[in-house]
Design a protein around this motif. Structure first.
Motif, PDB file in Angstrom:
ATOM      1  N   ARG A  16       0.779  -1.102  -0.126  1.00 29.28           N
ATOM      2  CA  ARG A  16       0.081   0.059  -0.013  1.00 29.28           C
ATOM      3  C   ARG A  16       0.816   1.243  -0.169  1.00 29.28           C
ATOM      4  O   ARG A  16       0.521   2.200  -0.538  1.00 29.28           O
ATOM      5  CB  ARG A  16      -0.930   0.018   1.263  1.00 29.28           C
ATOM      6  CG  ARG A  16      -1.956  -0.885   0.962  1.00 29.28           C
ATOM      7  CD  ARG A  16      -3.165  -0.660   2.156  1.00 29.28           C
ATOM      8  NE  ARG A  16      -2.691  -0.422   3.498  1.00 29.28           N
ATOM      9  CZ  ARG A  16      -2.278  -1.584   4.416  1.00 29.28           C
ATOM     10  NH1 ARG A  16      -2.578  -2.757   4.119  1.00 29.28           N
ATOM     11  NH2 ARG A  16      -1.888  -1.083   5.452  1.00 29.28           N
ATOM     12  N   ASN A  17       1.872   1.346   0.649  1.00 26.44           N
ATOM     13  CA  ASN A  17       2.921   2.218   0.635  1.00 26.44           C
ATOM     14  C   ASN A  17       3.605   2.751  -0.601  1.00 26.44           C
ATOM     15  O   ASN A  17       3.817   3.647  -1.116  1.00 26.44           O
ATOM     16  CB  ASN A  17       3.855   2.177   1.730  1.00 26.44           C
ATOM     17  CG  ASN A  17       5.080   3.067   1.727  1.00 26.44           C
ATOM     18  OD1 ASN A  17       5.971   2.903   1.210  1.00 26.44           O
ATOM     19  ND2 ASN A  17       4.906   4.318   2.324  1.00 26.44           N
ATOM     20  N   ALA A  18       3.992   1.531  -1.384  1.00 26.65           N
ATOM     21  CA  ALA A  18       4.744   1.972  -2.572  1.00 26.65           C
ATOM     22  C   ALA A  18       4.093   1.589  -3.845  1.00 26.65           C
ATOM     23  O   ALA A  18       4.420   2.109  -4.889  1.00 26.65           O
ATOM     24  CB  ALA A  18       5.996   0.696  -2.607  1.00 26.65           C
ATOM     25  N   ASN A  19       2.887   0.692  -3.985  1.00 29.19           N
ATOM     26  CA  ASN A  19       2.175   0.644  -5.287  1.00 29.19           C
ATOM     27  C   ASN A  19       1.698   1.904  -6.018  1.00 29.19           C
ATOM     28  O   ASN A  19       2.010   1.968  -7.072  1.00 29.19           O
ATOM     29  CB  ASN A  19       1.165  -0.251  -5.071  1.00 29.19           C
ATOM     30  CG  ASN A  19       0.858  -1.024  -6.500  1.00 29.19           C
ATOM     31  OD1 ASN A  19       1.578  -1.485  -7.086  1.00 29.19           O
ATOM     32  ND2 ASN A  19      -0.511  -0.990  -6.428  1.00 29.19           N
ATOM     33  N   PRO A  20       1.058   3.005  -5.249  1.00 29.59           N
ATOM     34  CA  PRO A  20       0.611   4.132  -5.913  1.00 29.59           C
ATOM     35  C   PRO A  20       1.836   4.838  -6.510  1.00 29.59           C
ATOM     36  O   PRO A  20       1.940   5.274  -7.712  1.00 29.59           O
ATOM     37  CB  PRO A  20       0.039   5.032  -4.761  1.00 29.59           C
ATOM     38  CG  PRO A  20      -0.331   4.059  -3.597  1.00 29.59           C
ATOM     39  CD  PRO A  20       0.846   2.926  -3.575  1.00 29.59           C
ATOM     40  N   ALA A  21       3.122   4.849  -5.941  1.00 27.38           N
ATOM     41  CA  ALA A  21       4.366   5.735  -6.614  1.00 27.38           C
ATOM     42  C   ALA A  21       4.628   4.748  -7.860  1.00 27.38           C
ATOM     43  O   ALA A  21       4.961   5.251  -8.624  1.00 27.38           O
ATOM     44  CB  ALA A  21       5.292   5.904  -5.543  1.00 27.38           C
ATOM     45  N   LEU A  22       4.670   3.535  -7.596  1.00 25.20           N
ATOM     46  CA  LEU A  22       4.878   2.614  -8.560  1.00 25.20           C
ATOM     47  C   LEU A  22       4.378   2.736 -10.097  1.00 25.20           C
ATOM     48  O   LEU A  22       4.741   3.012 -10.909  1.00 25.20           O
ATOM     49  CB  LEU A  22       5.120   1.326  -8.207  1.00 25.20           C
ATOM     50  CG  LEU A  22       5.493   0.034  -9.121  1.00 25.20           C
ATOM     51  CD1 LEU A  22       7.007   0.240  -9.394  1.00 25.20           C
ATOM     52  CD2 LEU A  22       5.136  -1.276  -8.548  1.00 25.20           C
ATOM     53  N   LEU A  23       2.821   2.712  -9.689  1.00 25.18           N
ATOM     54  CA  LEU A  23       2.077   2.969 -10.880  1.00 25.18           C
ATOM     55  C   LEU A  23       2.061   4.146 -11.426  1.00 25.18           C
ATOM     56  O   LEU A  23       2.033   4.372 -12.670  1.00 25.18           O
ATOM     57  CB  LEU A  23       0.463   2.571 -10.186  1.00 25.18           C
ATOM     58  CG  LEU A  23      -0.005   1.200  -9.932  1.00 25.18           C
ATOM     59  CD1 LEU A  23      -1.226   1.321  -9.422  1.00 25.18           C
ATOM     60  CD2 LEU A  23       0.381   0.438 -11.139  1.00 25.18           C
ATOM     61  N   ARG A  24       2.162   5.444 -10.544  1.00 25.32           N
ATOM     62  CA  ARG A  24       2.614   6.653 -11.275  1.00 25.32           C
ATOM     63  C   ARG A  24       3.889   6.371 -12.185  1.00 25.32           C
ATOM     64  O   ARG A  24       3.731   7.178 -13.318  1.00 25.32           O
ATOM     65  CB  ARG A  24       2.671   7.843 -10.262  1.00 25.32           C
ATOM     66  CG  ARG A  24       1.490   8.261  -9.751  1.00 25.32           C
ATOM     67  CD  ARG A  24       1.361   9.392  -8.834  1.00 25.32           C
ATOM     68  NE  ARG A  24       2.199   9.073  -7.720  1.00 25.32           N
ATOM     69  CZ  ARG A  24       1.889   8.875  -6.445  1.00 25.32           C
ATOM     70  NH1 ARG A  24       0.540   8.468  -6.113  1.00 25.32           N
ATOM     71  NH2 ARG A  24       2.498   8.727  -5.412  1.00 25.32           N
ATOM     72  N   TYR A  25       5.009   6.226 -11.661  1.00 20.58           N
ATOM     73  CA  TYR A  25       6.292   5.800 -12.419  1.00 20.58           C
ATOM     74  C   TYR A  25       5.970   5.158 -13.756  1.00 20.58           C
ATOM     75  O   TYR A  25       6.349   5.430 -14.744  1.00 20.58           O
ATOM     76  CB  TYR A  25       7.300   4.916 -11.448  1.00 20.58           C
ATOM     77  CG  TYR A  25       8.496   4.637 -12.140  1.00 20.58           C
ATOM     78  CD1 TYR A  25       9.451   5.732 -12.796  1.00 20.58           C
ATOM     79  CD2 TYR A  25       8.912   3.225 -12.338  1.00 20.58           C
ATOM     80  CE1 TYR A  25      10.353   5.257 -13.379  1.00 20.58           C
ATOM     81  CE2 TYR A  25       9.753   2.892 -13.233  1.00 20.58           C
ATOM     82  CZ  TYR A  25      10.776   3.771 -13.455  1.00 20.58           C
ATOM     83  OH  TYR A  25      11.799   3.325 -14.056  1.00 20.58           O
ATOM     84  N   LEU A  26       5.295   3.968 -13.472  1.00 19.42           N
ATOM     85  CA  LEU A  26       4.969   3.196 -14.770  1.00 19.42           C
ATOM     86  C   LEU A  26       4.111   3.826 -15.884  1.00 19.42           C
ATOM     87  O   LEU A  26       4.112   3.613 -17.134  1.00 19.42           O
ATOM     88  CB  LEU A  26       4.486   1.825 -14.360  1.00 19.42           C
ATOM     89  CG  LEU A  26       5.412   0.920 -13.570  1.00 19.42           C
ATOM     90  CD1 LEU A  26       4.713  -0.525 -12.912  1.00 19.42           C
ATOM     91  CD2 LEU A  26       6.440   0.421 -14.615  1.00 19.42           C
ATOM     92  N   ARG A  27       3.159   4.827 -15.437  1.00 15.52           N
ATOM     93  CA  ARG A  27       2.309   5.539 -16.347  1.00 15.52           C
ATOM     94  C   ARG A  27       3.179   6.465 -17.156  1.00 15.52           C
ATOM     95  O   ARG A  27       2.769   6.680 -18.354  1.00 15.52           O
ATOM     96  CB  ARG A  27       1.152   6.306 -15.479  1.00 15.52           C
ATOM     97  CG  ARG A  27       0.283   5.334 -15.270  1.00 15.52           C
ATOM     98  CD  ARG A  27      -0.832   6.313 -14.341  1.00 15.52           C
ATOM     99  NE  ARG A  27      -1.733   5.479 -13.791  1.00 15.52           N
ATOM    100  CZ  ARG A  27      -2.060   5.436 -12.422  1.00 15.52           C
ATOM    101  NH1 ARG A  27      -1.333   6.383 -11.722  1.00 15.52           N
ATOM    102  NH2 ARG A  27      -2.920   4.756 -11.949  1.00 15.52           N
ATOM    103  N   VAL A  28       4.091   6.707 -16.779  1.00 13.78           N
ATOM    104  CA  VAL A  28       5.118   7.738 -17.415  1.00 13.78           C
ATOM    105  C   VAL A  28       6.060   6.809 -18.239  1.00 13.78           C
ATOM    106  O   VAL A  28       6.425   7.173 -19.650  1.00 13.78           O
ATOM    107  CB  VAL A  28       6.129   8.508 -16.559  1.00 13.78           C
ATOM    108  CG1 VAL A  28       7.204   9.248 -17.298  1.00 13.78           C
ATOM    109  CG2 VAL A  28       5.231   9.701 -15.949  1.00 13.78           C
ATOM    110  N   ILE A  29       6.786   5.565 -17.867  1.00 13.00           N
ATOM    111  CA  ILE A  29       7.795   5.164 -18.822  1.00 13.00           C
ATOM    112  C   ILE A  29       6.970   4.055 -19.544  1.00 13.00           C
ATOM    113  O   ILE A  29       7.563   3.417 -20.670  1.00 13.00           O
ATOM    114  CB  ILE A  29       8.633   4.262 -17.860  1.00 13.00           C
ATOM    115  CG1 ILE A  29       8.485   3.343 -17.100  1.00 13.00           C
ATOM    116  CG2 ILE A  29       9.591   5.749 -17.167  1.00 13.00           C
ATOM    117  CD1 ILE A  29       9.753   2.628 -16.514  1.00 13.00           C
ATOM    118  N   ALA A  30       5.984   3.432 -19.250  1.00 16.62           N
ATOM    119  CA  ALA A  30       4.982   2.206 -19.862  1.00 16.62           C
ATOM    120  C   ALA A  30       3.592   2.718 -19.854  1.00 16.62           C
ATOM    121  O   ALA A  30       2.827   1.761 -19.386  1.00 16.62           O
ATOM    122  CB  ALA A  30       5.679   1.243 -19.353  1.00 16.62           C
TER     123      ALA A  30
END
Length: 196
Positions: free
Chosen positions: A38-52
């Motif tokens: 829960r702590n890391a997944n939102p940031a991970l998804l935001r990162y992935l929306r930019v690179i993939a």
């Protein structure tokens, strides 16, 4: 940067609780792993929306699968955890790009609207995500290196050295890319009449 008990630094999100939380997750504690997710997944998804863009959910799922498998062997602090997580996501992104280049997909133009899946009220979901989507769209308009550096530094909370190792760039090159990207974002928003 040293802080008082319970405080967080710029490079941490969970803080001093991290070591205990990690140990519990490594021991099979579902609640502990759930908190890490829960702590890391939102940031991970935001990162992935930019690179993939368009593949972020699939890549995130593959990333977490890899993390679950490797969690018992992981050693490190919260900064190392975040670096490992985002490095894993970046590698899954590269793997997906390689896979797609070998097996191109064709759009299904014959599908009718009635055949498409329907979900919850998409208008409501769109309104909730409008601010995030606008920021991600701005970042996606940057050159890839600049966008990726900004996402890793700001969203993932990684330090310059960690980002440099992930991208195979020197810390100086990472700082320059971040500076140029942020300067370009400032220019884009100024040209659009957006005030921050």
């Amino acid at each position: 940067m040293k802080t008082s008990a319970g405080a967080r630094t710029a490079s941490t999100v969970i803080g001093e609780e991290f070591a205990g939380l990690l140990a519990a997750a490594q021991g099979g504690g579902e609640a502990a792993f759930s908190r890490l997710w829960r702590n890391a997944n939102p940031a991970l998804l935001r990162y992935l929306r930019v690179i993939a863009p368009g593949a972020e959910e699939d890549i995130a799922a593959e990333t977490w699968l890899h993390v679950v498998r490797g969690l018992p062997a992981f050693r490190g602090d919260e900064q190392a955890w975040r670096a490992w997580l985002f490095t894993t996501a970046r590698r899954r992104t590269i793997d997906l790009a390689r896979h797609r280049s070998r097996r191109p997909e064709a759009p299904l133009d014959d599908v009718t609207a009635a055949q498409l899946p329907s979900g919850a009220d998409s208008a409501e979901a769109a309104m909730e995500n409008l601010g995030t989507a606008a920021a991600i769209a701005l970042l996606a308009g940057l050159p890839r290196l600049q966008a990726e550096v900004i996402m890793l530094r700001v969203v993932a909370g990684l330090d310059t050295e960690s980002v440099g190792r992930m991208l195979g760039k020197s810390p100086g090159a990472v700082r320059v890319a971040a500076h140029r990207g942020l300067r370009r974002l400032a220019q884009i928003t100024a040209d659009a009449g957006v005030t921050l």
